[in-house]
Design a protein around this motif. Sequence first.
Motif, mmCIF file in Angstrom:
data_model
loop_
_atom_site.group_PDB
_atom_site.id
_atom_site.type_symbol
_atom_site.label_atom_id
_atom_site.label_comp_id
_atom_site.label_asym_id
_atom_site.label_seq_id
_atom_site.Cartn_x
_atom_site.Cartn_y
_atom_site.Cartn_z
ATOM 1 N N GLN A 78 -119.824 -25.474 -38.747
ATOM 2 C CA GLN A 78 -120.739 -25.933 -37.695
ATOM 3 C C GLN A 78 -121.914 -26.694 -38.296
ATOM 4 N N THR A 79 -122.444 -26.212 -39.396
ATOM 5 C CA THR A 79 -123.565 -26.876 -40.068
ATOM 6 C C THR A 79 -123.140 -28.253 -40.560
ATOM 7 N N LEU A 80 -121.970 -28.320 -41.188
ATOM 8 C CA LEU A 80 -121.474 -29.593 -41.703
ATOM 9 C C LEU A 80 -121.171 -30.575 -40.567
ATOM 10 N N LEU A 81 -120.498 -30.109 -39.543
ATOM 11 C CA LEU A 81 -120.140 -30.986 -38.426
ATOM 12 C C LEU A 81 -121.380 -31.486 -37.683
ATOM 13 N N ALA A 82 -122.389 -30.629 -37.564
ATOM 14 C CA ALA A 82 -123.641 -31.039 -36.917
ATOM 15 C C ALA A 82 -124.328 -32.147 -37.710
ATOM 16 N N ALA A 83 -124.086 -32.180 -39.013
ATOM 17 C CA ALA A 83 -124.648 -33.225 -39.881
ATOM 18 C C ALA A 83 -123.737 -34.454 -39.926
ATOM 19 N N GLY A 84 -122.641 -34.437 -39.175
ATOM 20 C CA GLY A 84 -121.730 -35.584 -39.123
ATOM 21 C C GLY A 84 -120.770 -35.654 -40.303
ATOM 22 N N ILE A 85 -120.537 -34.519 -40.959
ATOM 23 C CA ILE A 85 -119.654 -34.484 -42.125
ATOM 24 C C ILE A 85 -118.325 -33.856 -41.723
ATOM 25 N N PRO A 86 -117.232 -34.616 -41.762
ATOM 26 C CA PRO A 86 -115.925 -34.030 -41.462
ATOM 27 C C PRO A 86 -115.580 -32.972 -42.504
ATOM 28 N N CYS A 87 -114.851 -31.961 -42.079
ATOM 29 C CA CYS A 87 -114.514 -30.917 -43.043
ATOM 30 C C CYS A 87 -113.110 -30.348 -42.823
ATOM 31 N N LEU A 88 -112.579 -29.892 -43.926
ATOM 32 C CA LEU A 88 -111.302 -29.182 -43.965
ATOM 33 C C LEU A 88 -111.619 -27.733 -44.249
ATOM 34 N N LEU A 89 -111.093 -26.828 -43.425
ATOM 35 C CA LEU A 89 -111.286 -25.397 -43.668
ATOM 36 C C LEU A 89 -110.070 -24.865 -44.400
ATOM 37 N N GLU A 90 -110.276 -24.275 -45.546
ATOM 38 C CA GLU A 90 -109.188 -23.721 -46.345
ATOM 39 C C GLU A 90 -108.832 -22.356 -45.817
#
Length: 90
Positions: A78-90
């Motif tokens: 949520q923190t990363l996505l709120a900053a506009g950073i796409p993420c992969l959850l392992e």
Amino acid sequence: MKCVLVVGLGSIAQRHLKIVRKLLPNAELIAVSSSGRKAVVEPGSAYQLLGNLEQAIDRQPDFAIVASPASCHLEQAQTLLAAGIPCLLE
């Protein structure tokens, strides 16, 4: 690809760091401990260790791999996505 963040320092995170380095040899690799514990990076390491997630976000990574314990995934994503950073959850 300029910068890749890996959240976590455990064995899975280390594996992702190695894979990213192999696939994207010119990318800047940064990592952050998911627990906030202080860690030591060996000289010649393929990545830079930052103190916390906020410092990592300030580097504006192109994407992040969240390889922390599953109980941390939601908050970190949520923190990363709120900053506009796409993420992969392992």
